[in-house]
Design a protein around this motif. Sequence first.
Motif, short mmCIF file in Angstrom:
data_model
loop_
_atom_site.label_atom_id
_atom_site.label_comp_id
_atom_site.label_asym_id
_atom_site.label_seq_id
_atom_site.Cartn_x
_atom_site.Cartn_y
_atom_site.Cartn_z
N ASP A 15 61.91 -2.52 -54.21
CA ASP A 15 61.08 -1.31 -54.27
C ASP A 15 60.08 -1.47 -55.42
O ASP A 15 60.45 -1.38 -56.59
CB ASP A 15 62.03 -0.12 -54.52
N ASN A 16 58.81 -1.78 -55.09
CA ASN A 16 57.79 -1.95 -56.14
C ASN A 16 57.00 -0.66 -56.30
O ASN A 16 56.88 0.13 -55.37
CB ASN A 16 56.86 -3.11 -55.76
N MET A 17 56.46 -0.47 -57.51
CA MET A 17 55.71 0.76 -57.86
C MET A 17 56.61 1.98 -57.60
O MET A 17 56.16 3.01 -57.08
CB MET A 17 54.41 0.86 -57.08
N SER A 18 57.85 1.81 -57.95
CA SER A 18 58.90 2.77 -57.67
C SER A 18 58.73 4.05 -58.49
O SER A 18 58.95 5.15 -58.00
CB SER A 18 60.20 2.07 -58.05
N TYR A 19 58.34 3.87 -59.75
CA TYR A 19 58.16 5.01 -60.64
C TYR A 19 57.21 4.62 -61.78
O TYR A 19 56.92 3.43 -61.98
CB TYR A 19 59.51 5.45 -61.24
N PHE A 20 56.74 5.64 -62.47
CA PHE A 20 55.88 5.41 -63.64
C PHE A 20 56.50 6.15 -64.81
O PHE A 20 56.80 7.35 -64.69
CB PHE A 20 54.47 5.93 -63.36
N GLY A 47 56.17 8.02 -68.05
CA GLY A 47 55.11 8.68 -68.82
C GLY A 47 55.36 8.61 -70.32
O GLY A 47 56.43 8.20 -70.77
N ASP A 48 54.34 9.01 -71.08
CA ASP A 48 54.48 9.03 -72.55
C ASP A 48 55.60 9.97 -72.98
O ASP A 48 56.15 9.85 -74.07
CB ASP A 48 53.17 9.49 -73.20
N ASP A 49 55.92 10.94 -72.11
CA ASP A 49 56.99 11.89 -72.42
C ASP A 49 58.38 11.32 -72.15
O ASP A 49 59.39 12.00 -72.29
CB ASP A 49 56.79 13.18 -71.60
N GLY A 50 58.40 10.03 -71.71
CA GLY A 50 59.69 9.37 -71.46
C GLY A 50 60.27 9.65 -70.09
O GLY A 50 61.30 9.08 -69.72
N LYS A 51 59.59 10.53 -69.33
CA LYS A 51 60.12 10.86 -68.00
C LYS A 51 59.64 9.85 -66.96
O LYS A 51 58.55 9.29 -67.09
CB LYS A 51 59.61 12.25 -67.58
N ASP A 52 60.45 9.66 -65.91
CA ASP A 52 60.03 8.81 -64.79
C ASP A 52 59.37 9.67 -63.72
O ASP A 52 59.92 10.70 -63.32
CB ASP A 52 61.26 8.11 -64.16
N TYR A 53 58.19 9.26 -63.29
CA TYR A 53 57.49 9.99 -62.22
C TYR A 53 57.48 9.14 -60.95
O TYR A 53 56.98 8.01 -60.96
CB TYR A 53 56.05 10.31 -62.65
N GLN A 54 58.07 9.68 -59.88
CA GLN A 54 58.14 8.93 -58.62
C GLN A 54 56.90 9.23 -57.79
O GLN A 54 56.89 10.12 -56.94
CB GLN A 54 59.42 9.30 -57.85
N ILE A 55 55.84 8.48 -58.06
CA ILE A 55 54.53 8.77 -57.48
C ILE A 55 54.53 8.58 -55.95
O ILE A 55 53.92 9.36 -55.23
CB ILE A 55 53.47 7.88 -58.16
N PHE A 56 55.18 7.55 -55.48
CA PHE A 56 55.15 7.26 -54.02
C PHE A 56 56.40 7.77 -53.29
O PHE A 56 56.68 7.34 -52.18
CB PHE A 56 55.00 5.76 -53.78
N GLY A 57 57.14 8.64 -53.93
CA GLY A 57 58.35 9.16 -53.27
C GLY A 57 59.59 8.52 -53.84
O GLY A 57 59.51 7.63 -54.69
N GLU A 58 60.73 8.97 -53.33
CA GLU A 58 61.98 8.58 -53.98
C GLU A 58 62.91 7.79 -53.06
O GLU A 58 63.14 8.20 -51.91
CB GLU A 58 62.71 9.87 -54.40
N SER A 59 63.41 6.69 -53.54
CA SER A 59 64.51 5.91 -52.92
C SER A 59 64.29 5.51 -51.46
O SER A 59 65.25 5.15 -50.78
CB SER A 59 65.83 6.71 -52.97
N GLY A 60 63.05 5.54 -50.99
CA GLY A 60 62.80 5.22 -49.58
C GLY A 60 63.22 3.81 -49.20
O GLY A 60 63.80 3.59 -48.13
N VAL A 61 62.93 2.85 -50.09
CA VAL A 61 63.24 1.45 -49.77
C VAL A 61 64.76 1.24 -49.75
O VAL A 61 65.30 0.56 -48.87
CB VAL A 61 62.56 0.49 -50.78
N PRO A 75 58.91 -0.69 -61.77
CA PRO A 75 58.00 0.42 -62.05
C PRO A 75 56.53 0.02 -61.90
O PRO A 75 56.21 -1.16 -61.84
CB PRO A 75 58.30 0.72 -63.52
N ILE A 76 55.67 1.02 -61.88
CA ILE A 76 54.23 0.76 -62.06
C ILE A 76 54.06 0.56 -63.56
O ILE A 76 54.44 1.44 -64.33
CB ILE A 76 53.38 1.97 -61.61
N HIS A 77 53.58 -0.58 -63.95
CA HIS A 77 53.42 -0.83 -65.38
C HIS A 77 52.11 -1.56 -65.63
O HIS A 77 51.83 -2.57 -64.98
CB HIS A 77 54.60 -1.65 -65.92
#
Length: 264
Positions: free
Chosen positions: A187-192, A194-208, A224-226
């Motif tokens: 699962d690539n680009m799974s999450y990003f 943020g500076d706040d330390g939280k993970d943002y699931q930009i393309f949705g969650e756990s689909g792969v 992650p997206i990095h």
Amino acid sequence: MSQKPPPKQFVKMPINGTKFTLLVSSAKGGVGKSTVAVNLAFALQSLGLKIGILDADVYGPSLPKLMKINEKPKSEDGKAIIPVTKYDAQCMSMGLLVDEQTPMIWRGPMVISAIKTMTQKVLWKDRDVIVVDMPPGTGDTQLTFAQEVKVDGAIIVSTPQDLALLDVKRGIQMFDKTGVNILGLIDNMSYFKGDDGKDYQIFGESGVEKTAKEFNKKFLGHLPIHQDLRSSADKGDPLTHSNPNHEVSLLFKNIAEKIKQSFQ
Ligand code: ADP
């Protein structure tokens, strides 16, 4: 009554000079397959394996850029091609043979012939694994690999959104039908993060991961997206090579360890 001709029997030829041939594929373009392929190759190298990278995307080769290779492969007899070595990886790409600006306007048979050349006429030497960066989709290149090349395993890279996953299912079925062993899904680009330390699931969650479960395949991990992954690719020195202790490189290493287990 006319009889149907028997189905064509394909002979699967191994790629000489390597113990293991690993396909990295994606059903859809732009999901980061080439980036994952190259970084995974160097993660395997960090585990002590001798690697080769074969860019099988004849229409849109990206290896010369991802590895900043300007050298052309040489040939001693005008037939067999010597791969270019960079960062201790033996590399081959159609992009090394033609000018960067030249569009590849090829018909199917030419693609098949190019794939045969890159798998049979390249002098790979003493490799533990060749990582093959496949073009997206289920076209001539995939079919040629599935039917005519001895492949030891394939992994499928996707982003978790529904649109990409639909194609992943097609990709799984193609490999299953042609008898190619799928080692797992990434699962690539799974999450990003943020500076706040939280993970943002930009393309949705756990689909792969869910798709892997649905088709009874292994799930190999989230990436992650990095920005460092993108910028190192743009600089021509993959992150897992330039910074093997980076948090994202360690995720690649973890996936590489799982893949290495299936080499035995
Ligand atoms: P594909 O081979 O599937 O067409 P690429 O590997 O060329 O995709 O990636 C497309 C773009 O996305 C490139 O600019 C690459 O650097 C970037 N990219 C891929 N994966 C990631 C990631 N996990 N984080 C940040 N950028 C990424």
